[in-house]
Every structure is written in C-alpha cells, then in structure tokens.
Design a protein around this motif. Structure first.
Motif, PDB file in Angstrom:
ATOM      1  N   UNK A 197       0.840  -1.211   0.000  1.00  0.00           N
ATOM      2  CA  UNK A 197       0.000   0.000   0.000  1.00  0.00           C
ATOM      3  C   UNK A 197       0.869   1.253   0.000  1.00  0.00           C
ATOM      4  N   UNK A 198       2.010   1.179   0.695  1.00  0.00           N
ATOM      5  CA  UNK A 198       2.904   2.345   0.748  1.00  0.00           C
ATOM      6  C   UNK A 198       3.507   2.643  -0.624  1.00  0.00           C
ATOM      7  N   UNK A 199       3.730   1.591  -1.426  1.00  0.00           N
ATOM      8  CA  UNK A 199       4.249   1.796  -2.787  1.00  0.00           C
ATOM      9  C   UNK A 199       3.211   2.537  -3.627  1.00  0.00           C
ATOM     10  N   UNK A 200       1.944   2.166  -3.458  1.00  0.00           N
ATOM     11  CA  UNK A 200       0.867   2.855  -4.176  1.00  0.00           C
ATOM     12  C   UNK A 200       0.758   4.310  -3.723  1.00  0.00           C
ATOM     13  N   UNK A 201       0.892   4.548  -2.400  1.00  0.00           N
ATOM     14  CA  UNK A 201       0.845   5.924  -1.887  1.00  0.00           C
ATOM     15  C   UNK A 201       2.007   6.744  -2.433  1.00  0.00           C
ATOM     16  N   UNK A 202       3.188   6.110  -2.461  1.00  0.00           N
ATOM     17  CA  UNK A 202       4.376   6.795  -2.968  1.00  0.00           C
ATOM     18  C   UNK A 202       4.188   7.160  -4.437  1.00  0.00           C
ATOM     19  N   UNK A 203       3.577   6.271  -5.200  1.00  0.00           N
ATOM     20  CA  UNK A 203       3.323   6.547  -6.612  1.00  0.00           C
ATOM     21  C   UNK A 203       2.415   7.765  -6.760  1.00  0.00           C
ATOM     22  N   UNK A 204       1.368   7.832  -5.939  1.00  0.00           N
ATOM     23  CA  UNK A 204       0.469   8.994  -5.996  1.00  0.00           C
ATOM     24  C   UNK A 204       1.206  10.262  -5.591  1.00  0.00           C
ATOM     25  N   UNK A 308      12.958   8.850 -15.376  1.00  0.00           N
ATOM     26  CA  UNK A 308      12.308   8.144 -14.269  1.00  0.00           C
ATOM     27  C   UNK A 308      10.937   7.683 -14.746  1.00  0.00           C
ATOM     28  N   UNK A 309      10.682   6.386 -14.617  1.00  0.00           N
ATOM     29  CA  UNK A 309       9.372   5.814 -14.922  1.00  0.00           C
ATOM     30  C   UNK A 309       8.738   5.385 -13.605  1.00  0.00           C
ATOM     31  N   UNK A 310       7.495   5.797 -13.379  1.00  0.00           N
ATOM     32  CA  UNK A 310       6.822   5.490 -12.118  1.00  0.00           C
ATOM     33  C   UNK A 310       5.640   4.558 -12.357  1.00  0.00           C
ATOM     34  N   UNK A 311       5.474   3.620 -11.425  1.00  0.00           N
ATOM     35  CA  UNK A 311       4.387   2.647 -11.528  1.00  0.00           C
ATOM     36  C   UNK A 311       3.916   2.309 -10.116  1.00  0.00           C
ATOM     37  N   UNK A 312       2.600   2.113  -9.899  1.00  0.00           N
ATOM     38  CA  UNK A 312       2.100   1.848  -8.544  1.00  0.00           C
ATOM     39  C   UNK A 312       2.508   0.509  -7.949  1.00  0.00           C
ATOM     40  N   UNK A 313       3.080  -0.403  -8.762  1.00  0.00           N
ATOM     41  CA  UNK A 313       3.540  -1.695  -8.234  1.00  0.00           C
ATOM     42  C   UNK A 313       5.047  -1.877  -8.430  1.00  0.00           C
ATOM     43  N   UNK A 314       5.548  -1.497  -9.594  1.00  0.00           N
ATOM     44  CA  UNK A 314       6.980  -1.667  -9.874  1.00  0.00           C
ATOM     45  C   UNK A 314       7.825  -0.590  -9.192  1.00  0.00           C
ATOM     46  N   UNK A 315       7.201   0.479  -8.726  1.00  0.00           N
ATOM     47  CA  UNK A 315       7.963   1.559  -8.102  1.00  0.00           C
ATOM     48  C   UNK A 315       8.529   2.506  -9.152  1.00  0.00           C
ATOM     49  N   UNK A 316       9.731   3.004  -8.910  1.00  0.00           N
ATOM     50  CA  UNK A 316      10.369   3.931  -9.846  1.00  0.00           C
ATOM     51  C   UNK A 316      11.602   3.275 -10.471  1.00  0.00           C
ATOM     52  N   UNK A 317      11.701   3.371 -11.791  1.00  0.00           N
ATOM     53  CA  UNK A 317      12.849   2.832 -12.516  1.00  0.00           C
ATOM     54  C   UNK A 317      13.615   4.013 -13.098  1.00  0.00           C
ATOM     55  N   UNK A 400       6.158  -7.846 -10.238  1.00  0.00           N
ATOM     56  CA  UNK A 400       7.112  -7.071  -9.434  1.00  0.00           C
ATOM     57  C   UNK A 400       7.368  -7.684  -8.061  1.00  0.00           C
ATOM     58  N   UNK A 401       8.575  -7.488  -7.555  1.00  0.00           N
ATOM     59  CA  UNK A 401       8.862  -7.750  -6.145  1.00  0.00           C
ATOM     60  C   UNK A 401       8.773  -6.408  -5.416  1.00  0.00           C
ATOM     61  N   UNK A 402       8.679  -6.454  -4.111  1.00  0.00           N
ATOM     62  CA  UNK A 402       8.477  -5.234  -3.320  1.00  0.00           C
ATOM     63  C   UNK A 402       9.616  -4.244  -3.584  1.00  0.00           C
ATOM     64  N   UNK A 403       9.319  -3.048  -4.121  1.00  0.00           N
ATOM     65  CA  UNK A 403      10.383  -2.084  -4.441  1.00  0.00           C
ATOM     66  C   UNK A 403      11.067  -1.523  -3.196  1.00  0.00           C
ATOM     67  N   UNK A 404      12.262  -0.978  -3.400  1.00  0.00           N
ATOM     68  CA  UNK A 404      13.029  -0.408  -2.288  1.00  0.00           C
ATOM     69  C   UNK A 404      12.343   0.787  -1.657  1.00  0.00           C
ATOM     70  N   UNK A 405      11.470   1.453  -2.386  1.00  0.00           N
ATOM     71  CA  UNK A 405      10.824   2.649  -1.834  1.00  0.00           C
ATOM     72  C   UNK A 405       9.656   2.295  -0.918  1.00  0.00           C
ATOM     73  N   UNK A 406       9.362   1.009  -0.754  1.00  0.00           N
ATOM     74  CA  UNK A 406       8.282   0.597   0.152  1.00  0.00           C
ATOM     75  C   UNK A 406       8.627   0.986   1.584  1.00  0.00           C
TER      76      UNK A 406
END
Length: 441
Positions: A197-204, A308-317, A400-406
């Motif tokens: 959920x925090x990854x989704x919040x971070x994406x927003x 930077x590419x952002x995604x609500x599950x993959x995080x930021x690439x 995706x696996x849990x991104x580092x920004x979680x």
C-alpha cells in the motif's frame, strides 16, 4: 534425544526432497528453472543458500496449480493422516533473520528481526542439535523454519552471524532482503500488505509532485528535484499526523527525548534538516510503517540525462538510456542508430531494466518493437505471443517484487536510522582524531 514427531518430520522432509530430485518431466523442469532463477537473483553462492533455495521450491514451487508438497502427498497414498497434515502444513515455512532470545533444553526461542514475532524452534536431529549447541544468547542466525504441531523446527541449514551491533545488523537485513525477497515479511502478511500500500501511496505522491509518471532531467537537476520531493514527502506525512508546525527545534528535540547535539547528528545521518528529524523522532510511534529516505545514486547525479518511470507496483525505474532506446524505435532503420545492437542486448540482459519497461515500450511502440525484435532474434517474432517468454528467458520476472521505496516496519526504520547515526558518529570521531595528529597530507 529428539522426540518422535521431530524425527518423523526429518524422515518426511528427506522423502520429499528425494521425490523432487528424482522427478522427471514437468516437475523436474520447474525445479531446475526455479533454482536457477533464484540463485541468479541472489548474491549468496554458498552451498547452504543453494539448499535453502531447494527447500523454498518444496513448498513454494508451482507445477500447474499444485506445489511439490501437494504432488508428494498425492504420490504417497500410504501416508497416515497425521503425516499428510504435517507435510501440508509446511506450506507455512519461511526464511527469517532470527535473534536468539532464550536457550531452551531442547531448542531455542527465536525472534524474527524482520517482524519481531517469536517462535519456539527445535532441531529435528542430533547432528543439528550438536551443531547448534555452540550458539549463545543474543546471537543472530539466518535459517528457514517450519511448523510442527504447536512449535517449529529447522527446515533448512542455519548460518551463524554472531552478535551484531546496529550497523552490522542493518547490513545483515539488507543482505537478507537481497537473497530472500519473497520472505521479507514471510510470517507477517499484514506488514507485506501495508508495504505494498505504501508503494501505491508513494506513486500517488510522485504524480502529485512531478505531474507525470515519466520525467527526463539531467542527473544534477533530478538530484535537486528529488531533494525537494523528499521535503514534500516529509511535510505531507507530518501534515497527515497533525504535528504542530509552530514549535521550535529545541521544543521538538525535548519532546523527542534527545539533546540538540544528538538531534543534529541524527538529522545528518537521516539526510533531513533538524526540524524534520525532530518531528519524525517525536512522532516515531504514530505509525507502524515508515518511509525510507530517497536519494539519487552518486553515478546518476553526474549523468547527462536520467529518465524516471513510475508505476504503482513496480515503483520507480531510473534509466540513463531510455530516450536512446526510444529513438531506436522511432528510426526508419533501427540498425542505423549508433550502438543499436548493443543497446537492445543491454535492455535484455540488464536486470535493472525490468518487464515493466519492456511492456511500456510494447504499449507505446508495438509495431516498431516487434520489427526490432524480429530482426534482432532472426525469428518470426510476435510481440503479443513471444515478448513475455523472451523476458523470462533473460530472467526478468513478469511480476514485481516489493520495491526499495516501500515503507518498512517502524522498528526496522528506527534501526536503520540508529545505525546511520552510529556510523556518522564514528566518522566524526575519526575526523577529529586525524585533526589532532597534525602533519596530515
């Protein structure tokens, strides 16, 4: 002396392992691929890690809709009901980074440092008992455990890490994350759910600040924007918990229970200003999870451009060659672009360039990408049919696996910050000692 059910669990585990190693066909293929993929993704190369990866497959491998555990039970009709239940319960086994809380007559009370959950764990043979007899209170170990009735047993070899200070413990957690990503919160699905959920919040948050899910800037300017983004995130989280913005730094430090000097050291270690650090300390129990500090890696700060590419599950690439690959796809003759072959090869082989990046190109440039891959592979490549198998062949997970920004559990967040503060304090002392010696070059 090992009790009967533990001895039986040892026998069944060996029978299950033999069943997988002796298998042919679909099970054998799945086993080989699973182990190869996991070993490729991890940093560890020792035999204990390989054994653990095999043990993970026993319960978490997938052959059609069934696990090796289920296939084994089906292949052994003479197993008793209790044996069947024992084996099937092993689907709950998991790897952890454990601290020895208590040494029991026949085992240990262990705390999984990643989730703070406690377990009574017993060795299931005398060799393991003897090997573990040298372990001491407070020592750390990595291993995999599985349920046996009301307690647990060691399901995989253990690695003794000794007693670890906070900086080394933080490193050990980082290594565990790298080697056992799927077990990060293996015994706490509620923490895993909150992390996602925090990854989704971070994406927003990313969209609210940058206004787009794709941005391209020079490394220098992106670094400055990320610093501003970090301040934006900190302020947004502080606003969410309703902290008083009008209090002085000294007042906040006192409420956090630290001195001004300790606050300054902590702020430096956290990469925050003193006011933000004080507010974070003051409110450290306001949530179960805390967001990690975000900073652009040093090599990217010097890059001419970073996308930077952002995604609500993959995080930021973060990619330095995204626009180059895009130009390759837009060219009438992609091979005329300088370094085109090498760039396609890099995008297939580089683990940092994941399936999300490829799927994005496939969505935006389907015809061009299909043509490039037809000519690159020399095959009648069909994008819809062949892209995912090609990515899997190059060991790119499709999920995706849990991104580092979680966000991480608050106890881990505090540990990382305290570890950084200790390292920062040590470095400060070393600098002071060097100054005192004089005649330094």
């Amino acid at each position: 002396m090992v009790d009967a059910i533990l001895a039986r669990s040892k026998e069944l585990k060996q029978a299950l392992t033999d069943f997988v190693y002796d298998a042919e066909g679909e099970l054998a293929t799945a086993f080989e691929k699973f182990v190869a993929d996991r070993l490729e993704q991890s940093q560890a190369r020792d035999s204990k890690h390989r054994e653990t990866v095999v043990d993970i497959f026993l319960s978490h491998g997938q052959i059609g809709t069934k696990s090796p555990l289920e296939l084994f039970v089906e292949s052994e009709p003479e197993l008793s009901a209790s044996d069947r239940q024992l084996v099937l319960n092993w689907k709950h086994n998991f790897s952890g980074l454990f601290a020895i809380q208590e040494i029991l007559p026949d085992g240990f009370k262990l705390m999984n440092w990643l989730t703070t959950k406690l377990y009574s764990v017993k060795p299931n043979d005398e060799d393991t008992q003897n090997a573990m007899s040298r372990l001491k209170l407070g020592e750390m170990l990595t291993t995999r455990i599985a349920p046996v009735e009301e307690y647990w047993t060691f399901f995989s070899p253990f690695t003794q890490l000794g007693k670890l200070g906070k900086p080394k413990l933080a490193v050990a957690i980082g290594n565990f994350r790298q080697n056992y990503k799927s077990d990060l919160y293996g015994d706490a699905p509620e923490l895993l759910e909150e992390a996602w959920k925090s990854v989704e919040r971070y994406h927003q948050d990313f969209l609210d600040f940058f206004g787009s899910e794709q941005i391209t800037l020079s490394g220098y300017h992106l670094s400055k924007k990320i610093s501003e983004f970090q301040e934006f995130l900190t302020q947004r989280r502080l606003d969410e918990v309703g902290l008083d913005k009008n209090k002085s730094i000294t007042e906040l430090a006192q409420e956090a229970g630290v001195s001004d000097e300790e606050l300054a050291e902590m702020a430096e270690a956290m990469g925050l200003d003193a006011e933000s650090a004080a507010k974070m300390l003051q409110n450290k129990t306001a949530a179960k999870m805390a967001a990690p500090h975000v900073e652009l890696p040093p090599d990217l700060k010097k890059a001419e451009e970073v996308t930077v590419l952002a995604h609500p599950r993959w995080g930021q690439i973060l990619l330095t060659t995204y626009t180059q690959f895009e130009a390759l796809l837009k060219a009438e003759d992609w091979r005329s672009v300088k370094g085109a072959e090498a760039l396609v090869q890099k995008y297939l082989n580089d683990a940092e360039i994941n399936a999300f990046v490829w799927h994005r190109f496939a969505e935006q440039y389907p015809t061009q990408l299909e043509k490039v891959l037809q000519e690159y592979t020399g095959l009648p490549f069909n994008l819809e049919r062949d892209l995912d198998p090609l990515l899997q062949m190059h060991r790119k997970p499709l999920e995706p696996t849990l991104p580092d920004i979680a966000s991480v559990p608050i106890h881990l967040h505090n540990l990382f910050q305290e570890a950084l503060a200790e390292v920062s304090k040590t470095k400060s002392k070393e600098k002071a000692a060097k100054k005192a010696k004089g005649f330094q070059r």
